[in-house]
Write a protein that holds these residues in place. Structure first.
Motif, short mmCIF file in Angstrom:
data_model
loop_
_atom_site.label_atom_id
_atom_site.label_comp_id
_atom_site.label_asym_id
_atom_site.label_seq_id
_atom_site.Cartn_x
_atom_site.Cartn_y
_atom_site.Cartn_z
N VAL A 246 0.81 -1.22 0.00
CA VAL A 246 0.00 0.00 0.00
C VAL A 246 0.84 1.27 0.00
CG1 VAL A 246 -1.92 -1.15 1.14
CG2 VAL A 246 -0.20 0.02 2.52
N GLY A 247 2.15 1.13 0.14
CA GLY A 247 3.01 2.31 0.08
C GLY A 247 3.02 3.12 1.36
N LEU A 248 3.49 4.35 1.26
CA LEU A 248 3.62 5.23 2.41
C LEU A 248 2.26 5.63 2.98
CD1 LEU A 248 6.39 7.58 1.00
CD2 LEU A 248 6.61 6.23 3.10
N ARG A 249 2.25 5.83 4.28
CA ARG A 249 1.04 6.36 4.92
C ARG A 249 1.06 7.89 4.83
NH1 ARG A 249 1.98 5.24 10.19
NH2 ARG A 249 4.05 4.47 9.67
N MET A 250 -0.04 8.45 4.42
CA MET A 250 -0.13 9.90 4.30
C MET A 250 0.15 10.57 5.64
SD MET A 250 -0.65 12.50 2.31
CE MET A 250 -1.54 11.90 0.85
N ARG A 251 -0.32 9.98 6.71
CA ARG A 251 -0.12 10.58 8.02
C ARG A 251 1.36 10.73 8.34
NH1 ARG A 251 0.31 8.46 13.33
NH2 ARG A 251 -0.33 9.99 14.93
N HIS A 252 2.17 9.73 7.98
CA HIS A 252 3.61 9.83 8.24
C HIS A 252 4.23 10.96 7.43
CE1 HIS A 252 7.64 8.45 9.34
NE2 HIS A 252 7.97 8.73 8.08
N ILE A 253 3.80 11.11 6.19
CA ILE A 253 4.34 12.18 5.35
C ILE A 253 4.04 13.54 5.96
CG2 ILE A 253 4.12 13.31 3.10
CD1 ILE A 253 3.57 10.52 1.91
N LEU A 254 2.81 13.74 6.39
CA LEU A 254 2.42 15.03 6.95
C LEU A 254 3.13 15.30 8.27
CD1 LEU A 254 -1.41 15.09 6.16
CD2 LEU A 254 0.52 15.88 4.76
N ARG A 255 3.25 14.30 9.11
CA ARG A 255 3.96 14.47 10.38
C ARG A 255 5.43 14.79 10.13
NH1 ARG A 255 4.36 9.86 13.31
NH2 ARG A 255 4.84 11.04 15.21
N ALA A 256 6.03 14.09 9.14
CA ALA A 256 7.44 14.34 8.82
C ALA A 256 7.62 15.76 8.28
CB ALA A 256 7.93 13.32 7.81
N ALA A 257 6.66 16.22 7.50
CA ALA A 257 6.74 17.58 6.98
C ALA A 257 6.69 18.60 8.10
CB ALA A 257 5.61 17.81 5.98
N LEU A 258 5.80 18.39 9.06
CA LEU A 258 5.69 19.30 10.20
C LEU A 258 6.95 19.26 11.06
CD1 LEU A 258 1.98 18.60 11.20
CD2 LEU A 258 2.88 20.75 10.28
N ALA A 259 7.54 18.06 11.21
CA ALA A 259 8.72 17.92 12.07
C ALA A 259 9.96 18.54 11.45
CB ALA A 259 8.97 16.44 12.36
N THR A 260 10.05 18.55 10.13
CA THR A 260 11.26 19.03 9.46
C THR A 260 11.10 20.40 8.82
OG1 THR A 260 10.62 17.94 7.39
CG2 THR A 260 11.97 16.67 8.95
N GLY A 261 9.86 20.88 8.71
CA GLY A 261 9.64 22.16 8.04
C GLY A 261 9.66 22.06 6.53
N ARG A 262 9.67 20.85 6.01
CA ARG A 262 9.66 20.65 4.56
C ARG A 262 8.22 20.44 4.09
NH1 ARG A 262 14.41 16.21 3.69
NH2 ARG A 262 13.83 16.50 1.51
#
Length: 397
Positions: free
Chosen positions: A290-306
């Protein structure tokens, strides 16, 4: 016809009983008396082995097995216990046979029973007239795991490794997993027992192989693969190249991340590859279904500022992928993270009415708002219903 001794003296009956208990089964008057039987009888009766041999001859048992060396002058019960075979099949062969080299299995089973080291057992058996197989120096410390380390099959009767046998990296991992110990510790001990490994254990192996997510499963099993986050973390800690860590994992029988390993990781790679976004295990696993979880992508974006797109692009370079149905938002929003925390459906699954209502209840948003946002994120909502644009009573409270 079953043999029964004609004499009744209790000491003599004990001497000719196969289990040295004065009861049948009896030694055959025409068979050979095992060497170990003499030693054990001498210890039990407090006599010299030569005196036991003489008494057996007087009772008609003249064929007594001999080691080829002089009989020991005396033997204590602790040493005599060493010549009794241990293990679940000792009923079929009671004594260690002095006519054959002592096997590795007999050494480690006896050592385990005596709570002694293999080296000590080998020394004491040699002093009693036994000879070992083709072995070098044995470990001087006791280890109750030794018996299971040399078993090749832990079910049923199993089979056993012998002196100098080759073992596979898979056997090391399997034995370590069964014993809940470090594969490096298992490999080091096997090597000390004289088994031939396909590699030489190295100190860094302990760290390289420690990537489990829980205290009880810190090390990989036989079919495990190391996540990329683990590879990069170990490379940073040890000062080695990530590619070298992957190569060593392969030698140790463990699969790699399944994707290209960067020679020069970016500063926040460990953050976005960690489940908790803290740069530590548990590490993000590649999901090939199923690939990456959207929630992880969004949390990673918030954590890194990317941006979510930037996070996705980097994770894709690191071997992950995003399902084709997923729709990335331009920016990460905490509200989306909270919403996705309530969604247990993947991009392969349909999101039905009950799923929408559950998320609405848990987030305090209206079903219409939840349905609209999930659709915008790429989820499929097949139910032809008109979702209410009001918050539920449970959420409102």
């Amino acid at each position: 016809m079953r043999y029964t001794p004609e004499f009744q003296d209790p000491d003599d009956l004990l001497l000719v009983s196969r289990h040295l208990n004065g009861r049948r089964p009896w030694l055959s008057p025409t068979g050979q008396v095992p060497y170990a039987h003499v030693l054990y009888a001498a210890a039990v009766r407090g006599h010299a082995p030569t005196a036991v041999v003489a008494r057996l001859a007087a009772l008609g048992h003249t064929d007594v097995q001999h080691s080829g060396a002089l009989w020991p002058d005396s033997i204590g019960i602790e040493d005599a216990e060493l010549v009794k075979r241990k293990g679940h099949d000792s009923y079929s062969q009671q004594w260690i046979d002095v006519g054959e080299p002592v096997s590795l299995r007999e050494i480690v089973e006896t050592a385990g029973h005596a709570k002694s080291s293999p080296a000590d057992i080998a020394r004491r058996l040699t002093a009693l007239g036994y000879r070992l197989g083709d072995s070098g120096p044995l470990p001087g410390s006791p280890n109750p795991r030794d018996v299971m380390l040399i078993r090749t099959d832990r079910r049923g009767d199993g089979s056993w490794l012998g002196w100098g046998d080759e073992v596979s990296a898979a056997h090391v991992l399997e034995a370590a997993e069964y014993l809940a110990c470090s594969p490096h510790a298992a490999a080091t001990r096997m090597s000390a027992l004289g088994l031939r490994l396909p590699y030489t254990p190295e100190p860094d192996d302990e760290r390289i192989l420690r990537f489990g997510d829980t205290h009880h499963a810190r090390y990989p099993g036989r079919y495990a693969s190391a996540p990329l986050g683990h590879v990069l973390a170990v490379a940073r800690e040890t000062g080695r190249r990530p590619a070298d860590i992957v190569a060593r994992l392969k030698v140790l029988g463990v699969g790699g991340p399944g994707a290209a390993v960067p020679d020069s990781p970016q500063d926040d790679d460990l953050v976005i590859l960690s489940e908790e976004l803290d740069g530590c295990r548990p590490w993000l696993q590649r999901n090939t279904v199923v690939g990456l979880r959207m929630r992880h992508i969004l949390r990673a974006a918030l954590a890194t500022g990317r941006s979510p797109a930037g996070i996705t692009a980097r994770l894709t370079e690191l071997g992950h992928w995003l399902h084709e149905n997923a729709e990335l938002p331009e920016t990460a929003d905490e509200a989306d993270v909270r919403l996705l925390e309530t969604v247990d459906r993947s991009y392969l699954d349909d999101v039905h009415l009950e799923n929408v209502l559950r998320s609405a209840s848990l987030t305090g948003r209206s079903p219409a708002d939840v349905a609209s946002r999930l659709t915008a994120l790429g989820y499929t909502l097949p139910d032809e219903v008109e979702y209410p644009d009001v918050r539920g009573a449970l959420a409102a409270s």
